[in-house]
Design a protein around this motif. Structure first.
Motif, PDB file in Angstrom:
ATOM      1  N   GLN A 159      35.455  45.959  39.223  1.00 61.62           N
ATOM      2  CA  GLN A 159      35.235  44.970  38.173  1.00 61.62           C
ATOM      3  C   GLN A 159      34.285  45.494  37.105  1.00 61.62           C
ATOM      4  O   GLN A 159      34.455  45.218  35.908  1.00 61.62           O
ATOM      5  N   MET A 160      33.299  46.258  37.526  1.00 61.31           N
ATOM      6  CA  MET A 160      32.328  46.809  36.590  1.00 61.31           C
ATOM      7  C   MET A 160      32.997  47.754  35.591  1.00 61.31           C
ATOM      8  O   MET A 160      32.716  47.724  34.393  1.00 61.31           O
ATOM      9  N   TRP A 161      33.924  48.576  36.072  1.00 61.95           N
ATOM     10  CA  TRP A 161      34.623  49.515  35.187  1.00 61.95           C
ATOM     11  C   TRP A 161      35.398  48.757  34.120  1.00 61.95           C
ATOM     12  O   TRP A 161      35.393  49.130  32.949  1.00 61.95           O
ATOM     13  N   ARG A 162      36.080  47.685  34.532  1.00 64.31           N
ATOM     14  CA  ARG A 162      36.882  46.928  33.574  1.00 64.31           C
ATOM     15  C   ARG A 162      36.014  46.341  32.464  1.00 64.31           C
ATOM     16  O   ARG A 162      36.370  46.368  31.291  1.00 64.31           O
ATOM     17  N   ILE A 163      34.852  45.833  32.831  1.00 64.69           N
ATOM     18  CA  ILE A 163      33.964  45.226  31.845  1.00 64.69           C
ATOM     19  C   ILE A 163      33.301  46.283  30.962  1.00 64.69           C
ATOM     20  O   ILE A 163      33.102  46.082  29.753  1.00 64.69           O
ATOM     21  N   ALA A 164      32.985  47.438  31.555  1.00 64.84           N
ATOM     22  CA  ALA A 164      32.230  48.467  30.830  1.00 64.84           C
ATOM     23  C   ALA A 164      33.101  49.347  29.951  1.00 64.84           C
ATOM     24  O   ALA A 164      32.572  50.008  29.045  1.00 64.84           O
ATOM     25  N   ARG A 232      45.375  49.410  31.774  1.00 64.37           N
ATOM     26  CA  ARG A 232      45.643  49.591  33.207  1.00 64.37           C
ATOM     27  C   ARG A 232      44.550  48.934  34.048  1.00 64.37           C
ATOM     28  O   ARG A 232      44.831  48.302  35.067  1.00 64.37           O
ATOM     29  N   ALA A 233      43.291  49.057  33.608  1.00 57.84           N
ATOM     30  CA  ALA A 233      42.173  48.495  34.365  1.00 57.84           C
ATOM     31  C   ALA A 233      42.219  46.964  34.369  1.00 57.84           C
ATOM     32  O   ALA A 233      41.656  46.336  35.263  1.00 57.84           O
ATOM     33  N   SER A 234      42.880  46.347  33.379  1.00 56.39           N
ATOM     34  CA  SER A 234      42.900  44.897  33.254  1.00 56.39           C
ATOM     35  C   SER A 234      44.200  44.281  33.757  1.00 56.39           C
ATOM     36  O   SER A 234      44.414  43.079  33.524  1.00 56.39           O
ATOM     37  N   ARG A 235      45.033  45.041  34.438  1.00 58.74           N
ATOM     38  CA  ARG A 235      46.342  44.518  34.839  1.00 58.74           C
ATOM     39  C   ARG A 235      46.230  43.276  35.708  1.00 58.74           C
ATOM     40  O   ARG A 235      46.800  42.237  35.408  1.00 58.74           O
ATOM     41  N   GLY A 236      45.498  43.368  36.798  1.00 56.70           N
ATOM     42  CA  GLY A 236      45.382  42.225  37.692  1.00 56.70           C
ATOM     43  C   GLY A 236      44.664  41.059  37.053  1.00 56.70           C
ATOM     44  O   GLY A 236      45.017  39.896  37.269  1.00 56.70           O
ATOM     45  N   PHE A 237      43.683  41.348  36.223  1.00 54.75           N
ATOM     46  CA  PHE A 237      42.919  40.304  35.551  1.00 54.75           C
ATOM     47  C   PHE A 237      43.801  39.541  34.577  1.00 54.75           C
ATOM     48  O   PHE A 237      43.760  38.323  34.495  1.00 54.75           O
ATOM     49  N   VAL A 238      44.645  40.279  33.837  1.00 60.10           N
ATOM     50  CA  VAL A 238      45.535  39.628  32.867  1.00 60.10           C
ATOM     51  C   VAL A 238      46.537  38.725  33.566  1.00 60.10           C
ATOM     52  O   VAL A 238      46.811  37.607  33.144  1.00 60.10           O
ATOM     53  N   ARG A 239      47.097  39.191  34.691  1.00 57.51           N
ATOM     54  CA  ARG A 239      48.077  38.381  35.423  1.00 57.51           C
ATOM     55  C   ARG A 239      47.452  37.100  35.942  1.00 57.51           C
ATOM     56  O   ARG A 239      48.024  36.029  35.866  1.00 57.51           O
ATOM     57  N   SER A 240      46.234  37.204  36.473  1.00 55.41           N
ATOM     58  CA  SER A 240      45.590  36.015  37.025  1.00 55.41           C
ATOM     59  C   SER A 240      45.216  35.038  35.916  1.00 55.41           C
ATOM     60  O   SER A 240      45.197  33.834  36.111  1.00 55.41           O
ATOM     61  N   ALA A 241      44.918  35.559  34.709  1.00 53.11           N
ATOM     62  CA  ALA A 241      44.575  34.684  33.592  1.00 53.11           C
ATOM     63  C   ALA A 241      45.804  33.940  33.089  1.00 53.11           C
ATOM     64  O   ALA A 241      45.694  32.842  32.589  1.00 53.11           O
TER      65      ALA A 241
END
Length: 241
Positions: A159-164, A232-241
């Motif tokens: 999660q830190m990588w995605r935010i940073a 790529r780092a936000s794939r799962g986050f985008v789907r859940s949103a």
């Protein structure tokens, strides 16, 4: 006649006086220097962020001192201090181990200096990313029986990588341009090669303009790469949103 003048004009615009291969070699050295400093800076930035977010006061002080000290001194001064400041130390080390003329190369000094500077700014980016992760995620890891190390590695770090990533991408753009500073200690990267070509050809506008377009091209490539990495780092986050 008009065609001959057009061909002559194009020849004048794009004539690099045989310095094309040298500029290409300088570009490759710039890329190599930027990537080496990036690797070092990411490690230092992550360690600095972990120190600043630690519960132990000495580690907090150490991380804060590192980021404040390095950010308070211009990058050019760090390049000069590390390159010239290690001369006596490396000479003494060479005498101790029986090696004459031991010295820190311009590439190594540039990597260390730029890596230190990148890491000091990355420390704050990583620190903000760590603090942005809800505390409940750590508690969930502990509830599952994970150790603190595994909780950080499996839950916090991804999660830190995605935010940073956006902040790190901006820092890398700055780092790539800061590689030009290492030309002052003789490393033959793009800026140094351009200066040599200008001295020989007496055409500063031509070669500095070519160098500007090369830096711009490297920036575009880096921005494109960062776009796909962030996507790529936000794939799962985008789907859940």
């Amino acid at each position: 006649m008009a065609d001959d003048q057009m061909i002559a004009g194009e020849h004048m615009i794009f004539d690099l006086h045989g310095f094309g291969p040298a500029l290409l070699a300088g570009t490759l050295m710039t890329i190599k220097l930027a990537l080496s400093a990036l690797c070092l800076g990411l490690v230092l930035g992550l360690l600095g962020a972990l120190a600043k977010t630690s519960a132990h006061k000495p580690l907090q002080w150490l991380g804060g001192t590192y980021s404040t000290l390095v950010r308070g001194i211009p990058e050019l001064l760090w390049v000069l201090l590390i390159y010239f400041g290690t001369v006596n130390m490396m000479r003494s080390l060479g005498e101790a181990i029986g090696v004459e003329g031991l010295e820190l190369s311009a590439f190594a000094a540039g990597t260390i200096a730029l890596g230190l500077c990148f890491g000091s700014y990355a420390t704050e980016v990583f620190r903000g990313a760590i603090l942005a992760i809800p505390r409940g995620h750590r508690e969930a890891g502990q509830a599952l029986g994970l150790s603190k190390g595994r909780t950080f590695w499996r839950i916090i770090l991804p999660q830190m990588w995605r935010i940073a990533l956006p902040g790190l991408g901006n820092l890398f753009m700055i780092l790539m341009k800061d590689t030009a500073l290492v030309s002052v200690i003789g490393l033959e990267e793009l800026m140094r090669r351009s200066q040599i070509a200008v001295t020989s050809s007496k055409e500063p506008f031509t070669f500095f303009l070519v160098a500007a377009f090369i830096y711009l091209g490297l920036t575009v490539v880096a921005m494109t790469a960062m776009y796909f990495i962030e996507r790529r780092a936000s794939r799962g986050f985008v789907r859940s949103a």
